[in-house]
Each structure stands twice: as structure tokens, then as C-alpha cells.
Design a protein around this motif. Structure first.
Motif, PDB file in Angstrom:
ATOM      1  N   PHE A 186       0.687  -1.169  -0.015  1.00 47.38           N
ATOM      2  CA  PHE A 186      -0.240   0.174   0.160  1.00 47.38           C
ATOM      3  C   PHE A 186       1.074   0.914   0.188  1.00 47.38           C
ATOM      4  CE2 PHE A 186      -1.481   3.178   2.497  1.00 47.38           C
ATOM      5  CZ  PHE A 186      -3.271   3.266   1.955  1.00 47.38           C
ATOM      6  N   LEU A 187       1.630   1.495   0.591  1.00 50.37           N
ATOM      7  CA  LEU A 187       2.903   2.421   1.269  1.00 50.37           C
ATOM      8  C   LEU A 187       3.827   2.443  -0.245  1.00 50.37           C
ATOM      9  CD1 LEU A 187       2.901   2.519   4.648  1.00 50.37           C
ATOM     10  CD2 LEU A 187       1.537   3.847   3.199  1.00 50.37           C
ATOM     11  N   LEU A 188       4.534   1.413  -0.226  1.00 49.54           N
ATOM     12  CA  LEU A 188       5.579   1.560  -1.520  1.00 49.54           C
ATOM     13  C   LEU A 188       5.117   1.850  -3.113  1.00 49.54           C
ATOM     14  CD1 LEU A 188       8.165  -0.886   0.086  1.00 49.54           C
ATOM     15  CD2 LEU A 188       7.650   1.919   0.456  1.00 49.54           C
ATOM     16  N   LEU A 189       3.810   0.660  -3.176  1.00 43.47           N
ATOM     17  CA  LEU A 189       3.844   0.693  -4.519  1.00 43.47           C
ATOM     18  C   LEU A 189       2.578   1.698  -5.526  1.00 43.47           C
ATOM     19  CD1 LEU A 189       3.713  -3.680  -4.396  1.00 43.47           C
ATOM     20  CD2 LEU A 189       5.634  -1.802  -5.074  1.00 43.47           C
ATOM     21  N   HIS A 190       2.182   2.389  -4.583  1.00 42.90           N
ATOM     22  CA  HIS A 190       0.633   2.950  -4.669  1.00 42.90           C
ATOM     23  C   HIS A 190       1.542   4.805  -4.423  1.00 42.90           C
ATOM     24  CE1 HIS A 190      -0.807  -0.843  -3.689  1.00 42.90           C
ATOM     25  NE2 HIS A 190      -1.357  -0.735  -4.865  1.00 42.90           N
TER      26      HIS A 190
END
Length: 196
Positions: free
Chosen positions: A140-144
């Protein structure tokens, strides 16, 4: 303990795999607490002894830096079990503080029960849930982008958007409150234009 709270708590433990023969032990050692906003359930730097099943209300785990500013690790809502996994597994003092954000009804359960070998299935299921949750949160935090994160919360966790203020929500998705306000305004404008 109210009948409804007891039913929710026992159902939660059953879903985790607690054997019916151990349920009386669990409910016998559980304590119902009614908590006010601002109460601290676990102080940063102390040893953790309890987990909290939330019947109503909102809790958070946060770390206070040297300036006293809170860094929020996680928010916990109804039907969730709130405790710090790392502190539980290592026996070390808590790096985070657990606080009540909104008036809450919780069921307090001694963490020592989870170390009983008869609770092994519950422990494995809790660890599995936590691992999956952590992997999802990292993605959620790294890929979006921040916009994708906000839209994800709107779609999959609307309660978060409804119950957290802009500052809390912004810090969770990794942007400033000002950036979140701009993002919300732009999305609202896009919706308005699309509806015309």
C-alpha cells in the motif's frame, strides 16, 4: 461483560481456532473496560501484558519522539485485537504507546494466554494474519501514489476516512494534511466535472 461483547469476543477467538474447551478460561481471565479518549493502555518503554479486543471505539499505537511529537504506527477499530506483536514475541519493552482515540469498550485479555501451548493454533493464526497485513501495508505504501492510497481507503476502508481526521489520515497515507486537502479538493472537482 455484556452478552453482545462476550458473543463478539468468543466468536473472534473461535475464528482464530481456540478450542471450545479453553473458551471458559479465556472469558474467565478477560476483563471488560470502558475507556475515555486519551487514556493510555500501554506506555512507551513499558512491558506489555495485555491485548485489547475492541467492541466499540478507536485505539492507536504511536511512538513519541524526543520532541513529544507522535508518529502513528497503526489505528485499531471495532472487532480487532490490539497489541504490539514485536514486544509480545521478544518480551522487550514497547517502542510504541497504545492510546484510546475515541471512547471505547474493550475486552482486556492477558497476553500470557497466547504463550500457553494449548493456544498454539490461535498464536499461529494471529501471526499469519499479522504477516499478511504487514505485507499488504508495505505494498500500500510502497507501490501506490498518495492518490491511489486515498482512493483505496475510500473503497476498502471507508470507516477510516469517516472516523479519522485529515491530519491522522494524511500521516497514515504518507502525505501532509495540506496535500491531502488539495487531493480531496481535486478529486471532488473531478467528480463534479464528470457529473456535468
Amino acid at each position: 461483560m455484556s452478552v453482545c461483547q462476550l458473543a463478539d469476543f468468543t466468536l473472534y477467538l473461535k475464528q482464530l481456532g481456540l478450542d471450545d474447551s479453553l473458551m471458559a478460561t479465556a472469558t474467565g481471565q478477560a476483563t471488560l473496560l470502558r475507556l475515555d479518549a486519551g487514556e493510555v493502555l500501554l506506555h512507551q518503554g513499558r512491558r506489555q501484558k495485555f491485548a485489547y479486543f475492541i467492541s466499540a471505539g478507536l485505539l492507536k499505537a504511536c511512538h513519541y519522539n524526543d520532541n513529544g511529537a507522535p508518529l502513528v504506527k497503526e489505528f485499531y477499530f471495532e472487532q480487532e485485537l490490539c497489541f504490539l506483536y514485536s514486544s509480545w514475541l521478544t518480551g522487550e519493552v514497547a517502542q510504541y504507546q497504545i492510546e484510546v482515540m475515541q471512547e471505547a469498550n474493550v475486552v482486556r485479555l492477558p497476553l500470557a494466554l497466547l504463550d500457553d501451548r494449548r493456544w498454539h493454533k490461535v498464536k499461529i493464526n494471529l501471526l499469519s494474519q499479522q504477516l499478511i497485513y504487514k505485507e499488504q501495508k508495505e505494498a500500500f505504501l510502497l507501490l501506490h501514489t498518495p492518490e491511489q492510497r486515498y482512493l483505496h481507503l475510500l473503497k476498502h476502508r471507508p470507516m477510516w476516512v469517516d472516523r479519522l481526521n485529515n491530519q491522522q489520515l494524511a500521516y497514515y497515507i504518507g502525505i501532509s494534511p495540506v496535500s491531502l486537502s488539495r487531493l480531496k479538493a481535486r478529486l471532488a472537482n473531478d467528480l463534479y466535472v464528470a457529473a456535468r
